[in-house]
Design an enzyme around this catalytic site. Structure first.
Site, short mmCIF file in Angstrom:
data_model
loop_
_atom_site.label_atom_id
_atom_site.label_comp_id
_atom_site.label_asym_id
_atom_site.label_seq_id
_atom_site.Cartn_x
_atom_site.Cartn_y
_atom_site.Cartn_z
N ARG A 242 26.64 27.81 53.04
CA ARG A 242 27.20 27.28 54.16
C ARG A 242 26.35 27.80 55.24
NH1 ARG A 242 29.75 24.17 51.69
NH2 ARG A 242 32.14 24.07 51.77
N GLU A 271 27.25 21.77 61.36
CA GLU A 271 27.07 20.71 60.67
C GLU A 271 28.14 19.48 61.23
OE1 GLU A 271 26.39 21.65 56.65
OE2 GLU A 271 27.64 19.86 56.10
N HIS A 289 23.35 18.21 53.40
CA HIS A 289 24.43 18.75 52.36
C HIS A 289 24.73 17.79 51.25
CE1 HIS A 289 28.68 20.99 52.71
NE2 HIS A 289 28.18 20.82 51.64
C1 8YV Z 1 31.09 19.29 48.83
C2 8YV Z 1 30.68 21.78 49.05
O1 8YV Z 1 30.46 18.22 48.61
O2 8YV Z 1 32.30 21.90 47.47
C3 8YV Z 1 31.75 22.46 48.27
O3 8YV Z 1 32.10 23.61 48.84
O4 8YV Z 1 30.07 22.25 49.87
C4 8YV Z 1 30.31 20.30 48.68
O5 8YV Z 1 29.26 20.59 47.77
C5 8YV Z 1 32.05 19.25 50.01
O6 8YV Z 1 32.77 20.68 50.06
C6 8YV Z 1 33.32 18.14 49.62
O7 8YV Z 1 34.29 18.59 50.44
#
Ligand code: 8YV
Length: 327
Positions: A242, A271, A289
């Site tokens: 993140r 983001e 992402h």
């Molecule tokens: C997802 C992500 O695509 O799962 C996670 O925590 O960061 C991503 O890879 C995203 O969260 C979908 O809501």
């Protein structure tokens, strides 16, 4: 539960997932995929029993306080739950679930891709070719850095961190990690991984750093301006977790001044906005992402969401419950 629960899905999900959800639940889809505004979310939550949000929806205490009495489950489509105020949800008797495990390998692949891209100048090279600027090979042109024999420091040695370590080990990197606690002796031995209790000390000695911990209040700006200054000038920093874990503005400054060698970033602090300074830097490889963005991964995530809702609907504890104590 005799009646099908009303499930609101905030974004367009893969077709097989939507089809199955419509068979099993009274499902409201978002076919346009336009992210819902906070007001639209509140409106949807007035009648929903289950919400299926994604990383792009902020389910904060303000939204939760305006949810209808029927809302009982938030089944997040994603592993990270920093988009949800889990404490407030739990306090209101709302169960929260996520989709761990199914995006581990894809995210670890992307981490390796970014390590290689940053170290071997993949994007810079591809841009030269694409813009017609390749005039021929040269012994001293476009040199990157070898990764074999270098030290990789993994911040956060959970499922994804360990999957990165497995890959990196086979690329000849030595594995170092910082985590709340050491991994089991068996895993440490398999990975030949060295535990650093002090993040500061690890950062100062690594050639490559990979961020693989969740974003929680404790990890917000874990890589602060002060800590980024500890990195060696040739060090490469990769983040597939993140954006909020790194002070993005301090990182951009460090890269621009040559105090940090390079970066590979799949996530950003604000983001989808990206610090404009980063966009101008040749030593920053930036992705939108894409960590879990595979067809297989997104279908698996959807299946996890369905299992969580179905288990809850049948009166059992969903397998991927997220509790405040876990964060
Ligand atoms: C997802 C992500 O695509 O799962 C996670 O925590 O960061 C991503 O890879 C995203 O969260 C979908 O809501």
């Amino acid at each position: 539960m005799a009646q099908k629960p009303k499930v609101v899905v905030t974004r367009k999900l893969p077709d097989p997932v939507e089809t199955r959800m419509c068979e099993l639940f009274d499902t409201q889809l978002n076919l346009s995929d336009r992210p819902m505004t906070p007001d639209e979310l509140v409106e949807a939550l007035a009648t929903a029993e289950v919400l299926v949000p994604t990383v792009t929806d902020r389910i904060d205490s303000r939204i939760l306080s305006r949810a209808g009495p029927n809302l009982r489950l938030i089944a997040n489509f994603g592993a990270g739950v920093d988009n949800i105020d889990v404490a407030t949800a739990n306090a209101r008797g709302i169960t929260v679930t996520n989709t761990p495990g199914v995006l581990t390998e894809d995210t670890a692949d992307m981490t390796m891709a970014l390590i290689l891209a940053a170290a071997r100048r993949l994007v810079e090279g591809a841009n030269v070719v694409q813009s017609g600027g390749f005039s021929g090979w040269s012994p001293t042109w476009m040199l990157g850095r070898r990764i074999a024999g270098k030290r990789l420091g993994i911040v956060g040695m959970g499922r994804i961190g360990q999957a990165v370590a497995r890959r990196a080990k086979s690329f000849g990197l030595s594995i170092h990690y910082h985590n709340r606690k050491p991994v089991s002796p068996r895993i440490a031995e398999d990975l030949e991984a060295t535990y650093w209790e002090s993040l500061d000390q690890m950062l100062a000695r690594m050639d490559i750093i990979s961020v693989n911990c969740p974003h929680t209040p404790a990890t917000y700006h874990l890589l602060s301006g002060r800590r980024l200054k500890l990195l060696q000038p040739h060090a490469i920093l990769v983040n597939t977790a993140r954006g909020e874990i790194i002070d993005e503005s301090a990182l951009a400054e460090g890269l621009a001044k040559g105090e940090i060698g390079g970066a590979g970033l799949d996530v950003f602090e604000f983001e989808p906005a990206i610090n404009p300074k980063l966009l101008k830097l040749p030593n920053a490889v930036l992705l939108p992402h894409l960590g879990s963005a595979t067809v297989e991964g997104r279908i698996d995530m959807g299946e996890k969401v369905i299992i969580n809702i179905k288990t809850w609907m049948d009166g059992h504890r969903p397998p991927d419950r997220v509790l405040t104590a876990m964060l």
